[in-house]
Design an enzyme around this catalytic site. Sequence first.
Site, short mmCIF file in Angstrom:
data_model
loop_
_atom_site.label_atom_id
_atom_site.label_comp_id
_atom_site.label_asym_id
_atom_site.label_seq_id
_atom_site.Cartn_x
_atom_site.Cartn_y
_atom_site.Cartn_z
CE1 TYR A 169 0.18 2.00 4.20
CE2 TYR A 169 0.61 -0.32 4.60
CZ TYR A 169 0.66 1.00 5.02
OH TYR A 169 1.18 1.32 6.25
CB CYS A 170 1.42 3.95 -1.93
SG CYS A 170 0.08 4.04 -3.16
N GLY A 171 -0.02 5.85 -0.48
CA GLY A 171 -0.94 6.88 0.00
C GLY A 171 -2.35 6.69 -0.49
CE1 TYR A 215 -1.60 5.79 7.76
CE2 TYR A 215 -1.95 7.97 6.84
CZ TYR A 215 -1.75 7.15 7.93
OH TYR A 215 -1.70 7.67 9.19
#
Length: 122
Positions: A81-83, A110
């Site tokens: 996962y990232c932003g 996130y």
Amino acid sequence: MQHSPRFLALVTEIRQGVNETDVHQIKQWLDQGRHFNLVDVREESEWARGHIPGAVYLGRGVIERDIETRFPDPDTELYLYCGGGFRSVLAADTLQKMGYTKVVSVDGGYRGWSEAGYPIEA
């Protein structure tokens, strides 16, 4: 964040070859006590401000270099996962090219996790 058209086009093209799940599925698995590898590919400064409980940090800038040390088995399930779900698609594509067979990008990232009111680790 407003992303550039070429970046969005690249992600859209690559997304077709990447498996995805969403933050709600990740939350359900955490609640069930399921063991899986959740990898935060954001920048180190983003990680330091907070991350999803149980995640490990392997930023996109170093993931290709460090993935084999952290997860040597290419059949390891990895949930990235990232932003928001864009950088994780790019990282998943790269890991697939490196021979990892069970890589999944977490759509929403996130931001989606936070907006859902799920717990954050600092």
